[in-house]
Design an enzyme around this catalytic site. Structure first.
Site, PDB file in Angstrom:
ATOM      1  N   CYS A   1      -3.697  -0.933  -2.063  1.00 34.42           N
ATOM      2  CA  CYS A   1      -3.988   0.482  -2.306  1.00 34.42           C
ATOM      3  C   CYS A   1      -4.953   0.629  -3.483  1.00 34.42           C
ATOM      4  O   CYS A   1      -4.685   0.108  -4.573  1.00 34.42           O
ATOM      5  CB  CYS A   1      -2.662   1.165  -2.629  1.00 34.42           C
ATOM      6  SG  CYS A   1      -2.797   2.904  -2.962  1.00 34.42           S
TER       7      CYS A   1
ATOM      8  N   ASP B   1       0.859  -1.185   0.000  1.00 34.77           N
ATOM      9  CA  ASP B   1       0.000   0.000   0.000  1.00 34.77           C
ATOM     10  C   ASP B   1       0.894   1.234   0.000  1.00 34.77           C
ATOM     11  O   ASP B   1       2.092   1.145   0.274  1.00 34.77           O
ATOM     12  CB  ASP B   1      -0.887  -0.008   1.261  1.00 34.77           C
ATOM     13  CG  ASP B   1      -1.772   1.220   1.344  1.00 34.77           C
ATOM     14  OD1 ASP B   1      -2.379   1.586   0.321  1.00 34.77           O
ATOM     15  OD2 ASP B   1      -1.860   1.838   2.427  1.00 34.77           O
ATOM     16  N   SER B   2       0.277   2.375  -0.251  1.00 37.04           N
ATOM     17  CA  SER B   2       1.026   3.635  -0.182  1.00 37.04           C
ATOM     18  C   SER B   2       1.455   3.938   1.250  1.00 37.04           C
ATOM     19  O   SER B   2       2.327   4.775   1.464  1.00 37.04           O
ATOM     20  CB  SER B   2       0.150   4.776  -0.693  1.00 37.04           C
ATOM     21  OG  SER B   2      -1.037   4.849   0.073  1.00 37.04           O
TER      22      SER B   2
ATOM     23  N   GLU C   1      -6.007   9.254   9.125  1.00 36.92           N
ATOM     24  CA  GLU C   1      -4.682   8.942   9.641  1.00 36.92           C
ATOM     25  C   GLU C   1      -4.354   9.749  10.904  1.00 36.92           C
ATOM     26  O   GLU C   1      -3.610   9.306  11.770  1.00 36.92           O
ATOM     27  CB  GLU C   1      -3.638   9.225   8.567  1.00 36.92           C
ATOM     28  CG  GLU C   1      -2.482   8.307   8.706  1.00 36.92           C
ATOM     29  CD  GLU C   1      -1.991   7.835   7.371  1.00 36.92           C
ATOM     30  OE1 GLU C   1      -0.922   8.258   7.021  1.00 36.92           O
ATOM     31  OE2 GLU C   1      -2.674   7.061   6.693  1.00 36.92           O
TER      32      GLU C   1
ATOM     33  N   CYS D   1     -10.988   3.329  -0.978  1.00 33.61           N
ATOM     34  CA  CYS D   1      -9.703   3.754  -0.394  1.00 33.61           C
ATOM     35  C   CYS D   1      -9.438   2.888   0.838  1.00 33.61           C
ATOM     36  O   CYS D   1     -10.373   2.556   1.583  1.00 33.61           O
ATOM     37  CB  CYS D   1      -9.780   5.228  -0.006  1.00 33.61           C
ATOM     38  SG  CYS D   1      -8.326   5.828   0.864  1.00 33.61           S
TER      39      CYS D   1
ATOM     40  N   HIS E   1      -8.278   3.552   3.639  1.00 35.00           N
ATOM     41  CA  HIS E   1      -8.579   4.135   4.954  1.00 35.00           C
ATOM     42  C   HIS E   1     -10.063   4.159   5.291  1.00 35.00           C
ATOM     43  O   HIS E   1     -10.429   4.277   6.453  1.00 35.00           O
ATOM     44  CB  HIS E   1      -8.100   5.591   5.012  1.00 35.00           C
ATOM     45  CG  HIS E   1      -6.611   5.766   4.944  1.00 35.00           C
ATOM     46  ND1 HIS E   1      -5.854   5.268   3.924  1.00 35.00           N
ATOM     47  CD2 HIS E   1      -5.761   6.403   5.788  1.00 35.00           C
ATOM     48  CE1 HIS E   1      -4.583   5.587   4.119  1.00 35.00           C
ATOM     49  NE2 HIS E   1      -4.499   6.275   5.245  1.00 35.00           N
TER      50      HIS E   1
HETATM   51  N1  DGL Z   1      -3.860   3.933   0.004  1.00 32.67           N
HETATM   52  C1  DGL Z   1      -4.511   4.982  -0.772  1.00 32.67           C
HETATM   53  C2  DGL Z   1      -5.717   4.385  -1.508  1.00 32.67           C
HETATM   54  O1  DGL Z   1      -6.278   3.383  -1.108  1.00 32.67           O
HETATM   55  C3  DGL Z   1      -4.949   6.143   0.101  1.00 32.67           C
HETATM   56  C4  DGL Z   1      -3.854   7.037   0.591  1.00 32.67           C
HETATM   57  C5  DGL Z   1      -3.014   7.649  -0.508  1.00 32.67           C
HETATM   58  O2  DGL Z   1      -3.468   8.565  -1.235  1.00 32.67           O
HETATM   59  O3  DGL Z   1      -1.892   7.207  -0.644  1.00 32.67           O
HETATM   60  O4  DGL Z   1      -6.123   4.916  -2.504  1.00 32.67           O
END
Ligand code: DGL
Length: 274
Positions: free
Chosen positions: A74, A11-12, A155, A187, A189
């Site tokens: 992600c 993930d990011s 976050e 997303c 989160h």
């Molecule tokens: N992990 C990213 C997503 O699911 C969210 C956070 C980001 O923009 O890196 O799109």
């Protein structure tokens, strides 16, 4: 023949731990190697080239770790880099994105005909959800809206509270979502604000996120391929490219349990390569 290699998840950042948590709960014997690119988050604000580049680098690392599967947790990377990762590493590992299982779940429910989608700027701009949903059900009415503040807000620990309700409310008002009967939280989160959405729309709306459906999809596919393990081999690892106290504190909220983040460097040549 069982396959005892680890499942790689990336993930990011640490939001993808919501996916890792669902995978661990459904397949507790599977070893997980997680990589969160906390140094380059948010991907939702990065260029397509950067997202593909980072996704390739991380996938190469997971292949080096001898992972049998790569799950792109992600949504942004799933939307923009899935084909790149599949083309590059599909012969070495099973590659999963988080979009297809959600599309499958939505379109197999005949009661859903008006769906709203929220995600990062890049996920929404890519139109991947719309394209894939329409391929399965051309009559589905779809509205999508980028909600870039939400990942950062979550976050910082603001979810299921007055502040998160105000922000979510304002975004959804702007999005002009009306009479929806389905909602996609596109997303990593957003599972954390599911309750905020239910508070706004009521519980008659079906909400889809990348936890349960993705874990079930991965389990089904690995079972079909006879790639699940028969015994736990080793402990899980949760690597990040940058480690702060704040990441360490929030990580256990996303993972819904204690875990230890380990910092690792993958990026020496990145700047020139982009
Ligand atoms: N992990 C990213 C997503 O699911 C969210 C956070 C980001 O923009 O890196 O799109």
């Amino acid at each position: 023949m069982a396959n005892r290699k680890a499942i790689g998840i990336f993930d990011s950042g640490i939001g993808g731990l919501t996916v890792a948590s669902a995978i661990s709960k459904l397949m507790p014997d599977e070893q997980i190697i997680y990589f969160g690119d906390t140094e380059h988050m948010p991907y939702g604000e990065k260029s397509e080239e950067a997202i593909r580049y980072f996704s390739k680098k991380i996938s190469a690392f997971l292949i080096e770790q001898d992972c049998k599967a790569i799950i792109i947790a992600c949504n942004t990377a799933s939307s923009l880099a899935f084909q790149t990762v599949l083309d590059e590493f599909g012969d070495k590992a099973e590659v999963f994105n988080v979009v297809d299982p959600i599309v499958e779940a939505v379109t197999s429910d005949n009661s859903i005909d008006r769906i709203g989608i929220i995600g990062t700027k890049q996920t929404i701009k890519s139109n991947v959800y719309e394209i894939k949903l329409k391929e399965q059900n051309k009559d589905l009415q779809i509205k999508s809206f980028a909600t870039p503040l939400l990942a950062q807000m979550i976050e910082e620990g603001f979810f299921n509270c007055e502040i998160s309700r105000m922000v979510v409310d304002r975004y959804l008002e702007k999005a002009n979502f009306e009479n929806l009967n389905g909602f996609i939280l596109a997303c990593t989160h957003y599972p954390m604000i599911k309750q905020d959405i239910i508070n706004l729309y009521g519980d008659h709306i079906s909400i889809y996120d990348s936890t349960k459906h993705v874990a079930e999809h991965v389990k089904k596919k690995l079972t079909e391929l006879d790639m699940l393990t028969d015994v736990r081999q080793d402990q899980d690892h949760f690597y990040v490219s940058d480690l702060t106290e704040s990441f360490a504190n929030t990580a256990s909220l996303f993972y819904q349990g204690p875990l230890k983040l380990e910092k690792i460097h993958l990026w020496e040549d990145q700047v020139n390569a982009l």
